[in-house]
Enzyme design. Structure first.
Site, PDB file in Angstrom:
ATOM      1  N   ARG A 173      28.997 -42.902  13.918  1.00  0.00           N
ATOM      2  CA  ARG A 173      28.691 -44.533  14.168  1.00  0.00           C
ATOM      3  C   ARG A 173      27.809 -45.679  14.422  1.00  0.00           C
ATOM      4  O   ARG A 173      27.111 -44.999  15.821  1.00  0.00           O
ATOM      5  CB  ARG A 173      30.207 -44.853  14.648  1.00  0.00           C
ATOM      6  CG  ARG A 173      30.507 -44.334  15.915  1.00  0.00           C
ATOM      7  CD  ARG A 173      31.720 -44.883  17.137  1.00  0.00           C
ATOM      8  NE  ARG A 173      31.785 -44.696  18.220  1.00  0.00           N
ATOM      9  CZ  ARG A 173      32.416 -44.980  19.214  1.00  0.00           C
ATOM     10  NH1 ARG A 173      32.717 -46.250  19.034  1.00  0.00           N
ATOM     11  NH2 ARG A 173      31.970 -44.627  20.521  1.00  0.00           N
ATOM     12  N   ARG A 214      30.291 -40.274  17.692  1.00  0.00           N
ATOM     13  CA  ARG A 214      28.936 -41.157  18.766  1.00  0.00           C
ATOM     14  C   ARG A 214      28.485 -41.892  17.665  1.00  0.00           C
ATOM     15  O   ARG A 214      27.737 -41.630  17.286  1.00  0.00           O
ATOM     16  CB  ARG A 214      28.343 -39.007  19.736  1.00  0.00           C
ATOM     17  CG  ARG A 214      27.932 -39.714  20.081  1.00  0.00           C
ATOM     18  CD  ARG A 214      26.963 -38.540  21.506  1.00  0.00           C
ATOM     19  NE  ARG A 214      25.489 -39.318  21.676  1.00  0.00           N
ATOM     20  CZ  ARG A 214      24.860 -38.620  22.736  1.00  0.00           C
ATOM     21  NH1 ARG A 214      25.645 -37.608  22.768  1.00  0.00           N
ATOM     22  NH2 ARG A 214      24.073 -38.951  23.274  1.00  0.00           N
ATOM     23  N   HIS A 215      27.904 -43.208  18.686  1.00  0.00           N
ATOM     24  CA  HIS A 215      26.529 -43.488  18.494  1.00  0.00           C
ATOM     25  C   HIS A 215      25.313 -42.373  18.737  1.00  0.00           C
ATOM     26  O   HIS A 215      25.028 -42.395  19.248  1.00  0.00           O
ATOM     27  CB  HIS A 215      26.121 -44.507  19.422  1.00  0.00           C
ATOM     28  CG  HIS A 215      27.027 -45.330  19.559  1.00  0.00           C
ATOM     29  ND1 HIS A 215      27.309 -46.485  17.594  1.00  0.00           N
ATOM     30  CD2 HIS A 215      28.612 -46.277  19.733  1.00  0.00           C
ATOM     31  CE1 HIS A 215      28.709 -47.243  18.143  1.00  0.00           C
ATOM     32  NE2 HIS A 215      28.923 -46.997  19.337  1.00  0.00           N
ATOM     33  N   VAL A 216      24.996 -41.809  17.688  1.00  0.00           N
ATOM     34  CA  VAL A 216      24.114 -40.698  17.607  1.00  0.00           C
ATOM     35  C   VAL A 216      23.085 -40.745  16.193  1.00  0.00           C
ATOM     36  O   VAL A 216      24.056 -41.075  15.178  1.00  0.00           O
ATOM     37  CB  VAL A 216      24.517 -39.324  18.233  1.00  0.00           C
ATOM     38  CG1 VAL A 216      25.429 -38.870  17.223  1.00  0.00           C
ATOM     39  CG2 VAL A 216      23.177 -38.915  18.371  1.00  0.00           C
ATOM     40  N   GLU A 222      25.147 -49.708  22.990  1.00  0.00           N
ATOM     41  CA  GLU A 222      25.348 -49.571  21.813  1.00  0.00           C
ATOM     42  C   GLU A 222      26.698 -49.946  21.541  1.00  0.00           C
ATOM     43  O   GLU A 222      27.419 -48.523  21.467  1.00  0.00           O
ATOM     44  CB  GLU A 222      24.705 -48.625  20.641  1.00  0.00           C
ATOM     45  CG  GLU A 222      23.547 -48.655  20.945  1.00  0.00           C
ATOM     46  CD  GLU A 222      22.339 -47.650  19.797  1.00  0.00           C
ATOM     47  OE1 GLU A 222      22.980 -47.520  19.373  1.00  0.00           O
ATOM     48  OE2 GLU A 222      21.386 -46.980  20.602  1.00  0.00           O
TER      49      GLU A 222
END
Length: 438
Positions: free
Chosen positions: A109, A167-169, A393
């Site tokens: 995301r 996950r923010h990745v 984030e």
């Protein structure tokens, strides 16, 4: 008296005047001739009868098996799960289970693009449909070393299937490390609006309580917290300049160092990954259509998501996470942002066009009735390539409905010379669009 000619096998010769032309008489003899010419098809009537009897016994046995409660449907389902196999496979170690649908989904995301809205829905859907929702507590580390990539991919790949990892990745290439590439999904939004939402959220949080932002950014000085957005942009503060504004593309470009540098290389690689590895990249401004397509593509994960999303009780939860204390930047500042986000907007328009094409294939009408206007960017100055500033984030859960219906056809008019409206009217419309987000 003349004796009858004897056949070598005994008895009278059936052809006293010699064999007819062709080597056999009509009737049974011609049948024998054809068989002799096709040695692979030789068989006796006894063999034929045995084959037919065997087939009859097999059919009767299968019918008796089904009438006695045998599960032919179960066998079909089992084939779907296990795939085709040989006799030895069936009687050897059981093969690995392969579900008849995508059993590995990754939602990497993008921050401030409605992901907390989707994650909230996924928590409900995972309990309803029984899939494994795997989340991460790490929100501020999108770029990983090679060892960190290997470790994360290993952890994801060993999760119980079917799973959905979020996950923010930045994009991870599983096949590079010998893993099975999962199905990717994501959502993006208008780059300027994403930036403004992040800018004020870091400083003032949302309606759940203004003290939340103090926890997220404890090291932020007061003068920085109350820094005017126009000053930040016009004075070229790091938070409001490149490469900090090059934010969306790296999520799709990947972990390569060049993915962090604003330019054509990262842009083209991001487009390639969208085409080859992402099942769907949606547009936040059309979130209901995104959810509808996810429900059609991945029903085992998203079945019923739209009815949950429209439920008034869930809307109340979403309204509590709307960013507060937003202000609108000046027209000059907006123009500079568009300049600095040239590549971000090229990617955004590319994804939006692909999304609308997908909607048309499914019979969904887009909000924009005519092709969106494209901004005419100035030639940008050389972009810096230093490391972007690390940031929390986090993402809000704002439930959006038809916001920015005219964002492309109005806010971008500021940059089109062909329009008849004067500059002041364009500016007013741009400001109105940005302020409508409140």
């Amino acid at each position: 008296m003349k004796k009858k000619q004897q056949h070598p096998g005994g008895g009278a010769d059936p052809w006293p005047h010699g064999a007819p032309l062709g080597g056999a008489p009509p009737g049974l003899g011609s049948w024998k001739r054809r068989v002799s010419l096709l040695p692979l098809l030789r068989f006796s009537l006894r063999d034929y009868g045995f084959c037919m009897a065997t087939l009859l016994v097999f059919c009767l046995g299968s019918l008796f098996y089904q009438l006695s409660g045998g599960p032919p449907r179960f066998l079909l389902d089992l084939r779907q799960y296990l795939g085709n196999s040989t006799y030895l496979d069936d009687h050897g170690p059981p093969p690995s289970k392969v579900l008849p649908f995508p059993s590995q989904v990754v939602y990497n995301r993008v921050g401030k693009c409605g992901s907390r809205t989707v994650v909230l829905l996924l928590r409900i859907l995972s309990e309803k449909h029984g899939f494994n929702l795997v989340t991460s507590d790490i929100h501020n580390k999108t770029r990983l070393t090679k060892n960190e990539q290997m470790e994360l991919i290993k952890n994801i790949s060993t999760a119980e299937q079917p799973y959905l990892f979020t996950r923010h990745v930045h994009f991870l290439n599983f096949s590079r490390f010998g893993g099975d590439q999962p199905v990717y999904i994501n959502i993006i939004r208008d780059p300027v609006n994403r930036f403004l939402s992040n800018y004020f959220f870091r400083r003032f949080g949302d309606w759940r309580g203004e003290q939340n932002h103090m926890i997220r950014t404890p090291s932020m000085r007061q003068e920085e917290r109350y820094l005017d957005i126009n000053e930040c942009i016009l004075e070229n503060y790091p938070e409001c300049s490149n490469p900090r504004l090059f934010y969306i593309i790296p999520y799709f470009c990947g972990q390569h160092p060049r993915c962090r540098e604003p330019g054509e290389w990262a842009l083209e690689r991001a487009k390639l990954n969208v085409n080859e590895n992402f099942l769907l990249v949606g547009i936040l401004e059309e979130l209901e259509d995104v959810l509808l397509l996810l429900e059609r593509f991945l029903p085992h994960y998203f079945k019923g998501v739209l009815s949950i999303y429209k439920d008034p009780e869930h809307r109340k939860l979403g309204n509590m996470t709307v960013t507060v204390k937003k202000t609108v930047p000046s027209p000059e500042a907006v123009q500079i942002l568009y300049q600095r986000m040239r590549y971000e907007y090229e990617f955004y328009h590319y994804v939006k066009e692909q999304f609308h094409l997908l909607k048309r294939k499914f019979g969904l009408k887009s909000h924009v009735s005519r092709p969106p206007l494209r901004p005419q960017f100035f030639i940008p100055t050389p972009l810096e390539t230093e490391e972007p500033i690390d940031d929390e984030e986090q993402d809000d859960e704002k439930w959006l409905e038809d916001i920015y219906k005219r964002n492309q056809q109005v806010s971008l008019e500021f940059f089109l010379r062909s329009l008849k409206l004067d500059g002041s009217q364009d500016i007013k419309q741009v400001l109105w669009n940005l302020s409508s987000e409140h």
